[in-house]
Design a protein around this motif. Structure first.
Motif, PDB file in Angstrom:
ATOM      1  N   GLY A  61      -5.895  15.972  -1.336  1.00 20.66           N
ATOM      2  CA  GLY A  61      -4.725  16.140  -0.487  1.00 20.66           C
ATOM      3  C   GLY A  61      -3.990  14.842  -0.226  1.00 20.66           C
ATOM      4  O   GLY A  61      -2.886  14.841   0.325  1.00 20.66           O
ATOM      5  N   GLU A  62      -4.575  13.726  -0.590  1.00 18.35           N
ATOM      6  CA  GLU A  62      -3.866  12.454  -0.463  1.00 18.35           C
ATOM      7  C   GLU A  62      -4.386  11.471  -1.494  1.00 18.35           C
ATOM      8  O   GLU A  62      -5.491  11.617  -2.023  1.00 18.35           O
ATOM      9  CB  GLU A  62      -3.982  11.864   0.943  1.00 18.35           C
ATOM     10  CG  GLU A  62      -5.350  11.354   1.320  1.00 18.35           C
ATOM     11  CD  GLU A  62      -5.331  10.625   2.660  1.00 18.35           C
ATOM     12  OE1 GLU A  62      -4.552  11.018   3.552  1.00 18.35           O
ATOM     13  OE2 GLU A  62      -6.096   9.649   2.802  1.00 18.35           O
ATOM     14  N   GLY A  63      -3.567  10.484  -1.789  1.00 15.58           N
ATOM     15  CA  GLY A  63      -3.951   9.435  -2.718  1.00 15.58           C
ATOM     16  C   GLY A  63      -3.219   8.159  -2.365  1.00 15.58           C
ATOM     17  O   GLY A  63      -2.106   8.194  -1.826  1.00 15.58           O
ATOM     18  N   GLU A  64      -3.844   7.026  -2.627  1.00 13.54           N
ATOM     19  CA  GLU A  64      -3.194   5.758  -2.305  1.00 13.54           C
ATOM     20  C   GLU A  64      -3.374   4.762  -3.435  1.00 13.54           C
ATOM     21  O   GLU A  64      -4.337   4.828  -4.211  1.00 13.54           O
ATOM     22  CB  GLU A  64      -3.730   5.182  -1.000  1.00 13.54           C
ATOM     23  CG  GLU A  64      -5.181   4.818  -0.988  1.00 13.54           C
ATOM     24  CD  GLU A  64      -5.610   4.231   0.354  1.00 13.54           C
ATOM     25  OE1 GLU A  64      -4.893   3.377   0.902  1.00 13.54           O
ATOM     26  OE2 GLU A  64      -6.676   4.641   0.856  1.00 13.54           O
ATOM     27  N   LEU A  65      -2.426   3.849  -3.502  1.00 10.29           N
ATOM     28  CA  LEU A  65      -2.425   2.803  -4.515  1.00 10.29           C
ATOM     29  C   LEU A  65      -2.113   1.481  -3.827  1.00 10.29           C
ATOM     30  O   LEU A  65      -1.149   1.399  -3.056  1.00 10.29           O
ATOM     31  CB  LEU A  65      -1.376   3.110  -5.582  1.00 10.29           C
ATOM     32  CG  LEU A  65      -1.374   2.228  -6.838  1.00 10.29           C
ATOM     33  CD1 LEU A  65      -2.673   2.392  -7.614  1.00 10.29           C
ATOM     34  CD2 LEU A  65      -0.181   2.589  -7.726  1.00 10.29           C
ATOM     35  N   TRP A  66      -2.935   0.474  -4.101  1.00 10.65           N
ATOM     36  CA  TRP A  66      -2.707  -0.872  -3.569  1.00 10.65           C
ATOM     37  C   TRP A  66      -2.196  -1.743  -4.708  1.00 10.65           C
ATOM     38  O   TRP A  66      -2.843  -1.865  -5.748  1.00 10.65           O
ATOM     39  CB  TRP A  66      -3.994  -1.464  -3.009  1.00 10.65           C
ATOM     40  CG  TRP A  66      -4.529  -0.784  -1.777  1.00 10.65           C
ATOM     41  CD1 TRP A  66      -4.364   0.519  -1.404  1.00 10.65           C
ATOM     42  CD2 TRP A  66      -5.353  -1.386  -0.775  1.00 10.65           C
ATOM     43  NE1 TRP A  66      -5.019   0.779  -0.231  1.00 10.65           N
ATOM     44  CE2 TRP A  66      -5.644  -0.377   0.179  1.00 10.65           C
ATOM     45  CE3 TRP A  66      -5.875  -2.656  -0.590  1.00 10.65           C
ATOM     46  CZ2 TRP A  66      -6.430  -0.630   1.306  1.00 10.65           C
ATOM     47  CZ3 TRP A  66      -6.661  -2.902   0.524  1.00 10.65           C
ATOM     48  CH2 TRP A  66      -6.930  -1.900   1.465  1.00 10.65           C
ATOM     49  N   LEU A  67      -1.050  -2.349  -4.483  1.00  9.18           N
ATOM     50  CA  LEU A  67      -0.398  -3.178  -5.491  1.00  9.18           C
ATOM     51  C   LEU A  67      -0.149  -4.567  -4.918  1.00  9.18           C
ATOM     52  O   LEU A  67       0.153  -4.714  -3.730  1.00  9.18           O
ATOM     53  CB  LEU A  67       0.951  -2.576  -5.897  1.00  9.18           C
ATOM     54  CG  LEU A  67       0.955  -1.126  -6.369  1.00  9.18           C
ATOM     55  CD1 LEU A  67       2.359  -0.555  -6.298  1.00  9.18           C
ATOM     56  CD2 LEU A  67       0.434  -1.040  -7.787  1.00  9.18           C
ATOM     57  N   SER A 112       2.860   0.482   3.597  1.00  8.19           N
ATOM     58  CA  SER A 112       2.520  -0.614   4.498  1.00  8.19           C
ATOM     59  C   SER A 112       2.481  -1.901   3.680  1.00  8.19           C
ATOM     60  O   SER A 112       2.200  -1.887   2.473  1.00  8.19           O
ATOM     61  CB  SER A 112       1.193  -0.378   5.220  1.00  8.19           C
ATOM     62  OG  SER A 112       0.122  -0.223   4.309  1.00  8.19           O
ATOM     63  N   HIS A 113       2.788  -3.014   4.347  1.00  8.19           N
ATOM     64  CA  HIS A 113       2.940  -4.303   3.670  1.00  8.19           C
ATOM     65  C   HIS A 113       1.923  -5.291   4.230  1.00  8.19           C
ATOM     66  O   HIS A 113       1.724  -5.367   5.449  1.00  8.19           O
ATOM     67  CB  HIS A 113       4.366  -4.821   3.845  1.00  8.19           C
ATOM     68  CG  HIS A 113       5.411  -3.866   3.349  1.00  8.19           C
ATOM     69  ND1 HIS A 113       5.881  -3.870   2.058  1.00  8.19           N
ATOM     70  CD2 HIS A 113       6.034  -2.845   3.981  1.00  8.19           C
ATOM     71  CE1 HIS A 113       6.771  -2.899   1.912  1.00  8.19           C
ATOM     72  NE2 HIS A 113       6.884  -2.257   3.057  1.00  8.19           N
ATOM     73  N   HIS A 114       1.291  -6.057   3.373  1.00 10.14           N
ATOM     74  CA  HIS A 114       0.161  -6.904   3.765  1.00 10.14           C
ATOM     75  C   HIS A 114       0.208  -8.248   3.028  1.00 10.14           C
ATOM     76  O   HIS A 114       0.837  -8.375   1.984  1.00 10.14           O
ATOM     77  CB  HIS A 114      -1.158  -6.206   3.420  1.00 10.14           C
ATOM     78  CG  HIS A 114      -1.245  -4.798   3.908  1.00 10.14           C
ATOM     79  ND1 HIS A 114      -1.813  -4.462   5.109  1.00 10.14           N
ATOM     80  CD2 HIS A 114      -0.804  -3.624   3.354  1.00 10.14           C
ATOM     81  CE1 HIS A 114      -1.735  -3.150   5.292  1.00 10.14           C
ATOM     82  NE2 HIS A 114      -1.131  -2.617   4.240  1.00 10.14           N
ATOM     83  N   ASP A 115      -0.518  -9.222   3.588  1.00  8.32           N
ATOM     84  CA  ASP A 115      -0.754 -10.519   2.911  1.00  8.32           C
ATOM     85  C   ASP A 115       0.529 -11.084   2.303  1.00  8.32           C
ATOM     86  O   ASP A 115       0.594 -11.408   1.108  1.00  8.32           O
ATOM     87  CB  ASP A 115      -1.803 -10.346   1.812  1.00  8.32           C
ATOM     88  CG  ASP A 115      -3.190 -10.030   2.370  1.00  8.32           C
ATOM     89  OD1 ASP A 115      -3.287  -9.677   3.552  1.00  8.32           O
ATOM     90  OD2 ASP A 115      -4.163 -10.129   1.613  1.00  8.32           O
ATOM     91  N   ARG A 170       0.861  -1.187   0.000  1.00  7.59           N
ATOM     92  CA  ARG A 170       0.000   0.000   0.000  1.00  7.59           C
ATOM     93  C   ARG A 170       0.897   1.237   0.000  1.00  7.59           C
ATOM     94  O   ARG A 170       1.740   1.412   0.887  1.00  7.59           O
ATOM     95  CB  ARG A 170      -0.906   0.007   1.227  1.00  7.59           C
ATOM     96  CG  ARG A 170      -1.796   1.248   1.357  1.00  7.59           C
ATOM     97  CD  ARG A 170      -2.742   1.096   2.552  1.00  7.59           C
ATOM     98  NE  ARG A 170      -3.548   2.282   2.775  1.00  7.59           N
ATOM     99  CZ  ARG A 170      -3.272   3.212   3.702  1.00  7.59           C
ATOM    100  NH1 ARG A 170      -2.193   3.093   4.468  1.00  7.59           N
ATOM    101  NH2 ARG A 170      -4.071   4.260   3.850  1.00  7.59           N
ATOM    102  N   VAL A 171       0.713   2.077  -0.991  1.00 12.50           N
ATOM    103  CA  VAL A 171       1.483   3.311  -1.142  1.00 12.50           C
ATOM    104  C   VAL A 171       0.544   4.479  -0.870  1.00 12.50           C
ATOM    105  O   VAL A 171      -0.507   4.604  -1.515  1.00 12.50           O
ATOM    106  CB  VAL A 171       2.074   3.435  -2.563  1.00 12.50           C
ATOM    107  CG1 VAL A 171       2.896   4.718  -2.689  1.00 12.50           C
ATOM    108  CG2 VAL A 171       2.914   2.207  -2.912  1.00 12.50           C
TER     109      VAL A 171
END
Length: 382
Positions: free
Chosen positions: A248-254, A289-292, A185-186
């Protein structure tokens, strides 16, 4: 040894019972209790509960010393609404056994029935009903549970049903079986502004837009061979759903995926470096953050041979076509502790895919899975 017709009927009903009451990763309390109740009637030498969360392990110990052989299934279901007309469809809204873990655990209970009638001639058998496979946390939690050291196996085996292959066809090969993967997650942090004055804010829009193609280029996919890397974009979000505000913010899940564990660190570093460079260029804060996280699953040559010997003795068809898989499996972590191997069991060429809302495990695979595990176990332990 073989299951009786009564065994098969009772195991099928138990599978349907589990299917009606799915529990997702980390919440498998009811499922574990049902498994324990079924095991207690079969009188193993020991039952461990609460292993790595809601995990359960049943132990059969022979008088003569020998190796420890573990067979593993999964307890958890998925946070997906089941869309099915079967009589045993999920009774829990938003949750469903749409990967077949109810069938895998029923197969272990079938093996437990055979062990209750004739235990191993030597050594020890462990039946592990593992929690939280779907999010990659369960195997790791079991391995760090202090009680696992006392049942640590020399050999470890698992199966997974696989749509797209003929019902009952076994897919097994030594070497890579499942890819390593992890969720990244960025989060870019800037400053909101009135949409009429975007220059007074700090928008993540350009950074987010640039990161998507750059990350995809870092993991283009292709053939499953040494060096394979795949990046998938799973989710993107930016700002609020309003026309008067610049974000004001943005996120990307890869999801990052590699064939070998050794390649994951390099792919992770490349993608995070891309994000850092973009954040610096556009004056943004940055969080990761790091997941799964899933380790690669690699079939040990000796364990793969043990499965093949069992299949040949049972006269069952098998193939290598279908391995390795892009999908991940946290069973791979047990390969660091034991000679481990997983085989696939075809669940129908026309079957809905795993994780589809209408998937249902084929009950006809239960006696076949039990027979394979039982033959592997008795070949290794006499």
């Amino acid at each position: 040894m073989r299951l009786t017709n009564s065994d098969i009927a009772e195991l099928t009903e138990f599978r349907h019972h589990l299917h009606r009451h799915p529990e997702v990763s980390g919440q498998e309390e009811w499922t574990a209790a049902e498994v324990v109740a079924a095991l207690q009637a079969l009188a193993p030498d020991q039952i461990l509960t609460g292993l790595g969360g809601h995990g359960v392990a049943a132990v059969w110990q022979a008088a003569e010393p020998g190796p420890t052989v573990m067979f593993r299934s999964e307890l958890d279901a998925l946070p997906i609404e089941e869309q099915s007309e079967v009589s045993h469809r999920s009774a829990i809204p938003g949750k469903g056994h749409l990967c077949g873990h109810d069938g895998h655990s029923t197969i272990l209970l079938g093996l437990a029935r055979l062990l209750s009638r004739e235990g191993p001639a030597r050594g020890r058998v462990i039946l592990l009903f593992q929690p939280a496979e779907e999010d990659g946390s369960g195997a790791a939690a079991v391995l760090v549970d202090p009680r696992f050291a006392a049942i640590r196996p020399d050999w470890a085996f698992a199966l997974h049903n696989m749509p797209g292959h003929p019902v009952g066809q076994v897919i097994i090969a030594p070497g890579p079986a499942n890819c390593a993967s992890e969720g990244l997650r960025v989060l870019f942090r800037g400053r909101t502004a009135h949409a009429s004055q975007p220059e007074t804010g700090v928008s993540p829009a350009l950074a987010l837009a640039a990161l998507m193609p750059a990350a995809l280029a870092a993991g283009p996919g292709g053939r499953l061979e040494p060096g394979f890397r795949l990046v998938s974009i799973c989710h993107a979000r930016m700002g609020e759903p309003a026309f008067g505000i610049t974000p004001g913010e943005g996120e990307l899940w890869l999801t990052l995926r590699t064939l070998a564990d050794a390649d994951m660190a390099a792919l992770r570093e490349e993608v995070t470096t891309l994000a850092r460079d973009l954040a610096e260029r556009h004056g943004l804060g940055l969080e990761f953050s790091h997941h799964d996280r899933f380790a690669a699953c690699v079939n040990h040559a000796d364990s793969a041979r043990a499965i093949l010997r069992a299949l040949e003795a049972l006269g069952m068809k098998h193939s290598e076509t279908g391995l390795p898989m892009r999908a991940s499996e946290d069973f791979g972590l047990f390969g660091g502790q034991a000679k481990a191997a997983m085989f696939l069991l075809g669940s129908g060429e026309a079957s809905p895919a795993l994780h589809n809302p209408d998937f249902d495990f084929p009950d006809g695979l239960i006696p076949q899975g039990v027979a394979i595990f039982d033959r592997v176990m008795r070949d290794l332990l006499g």
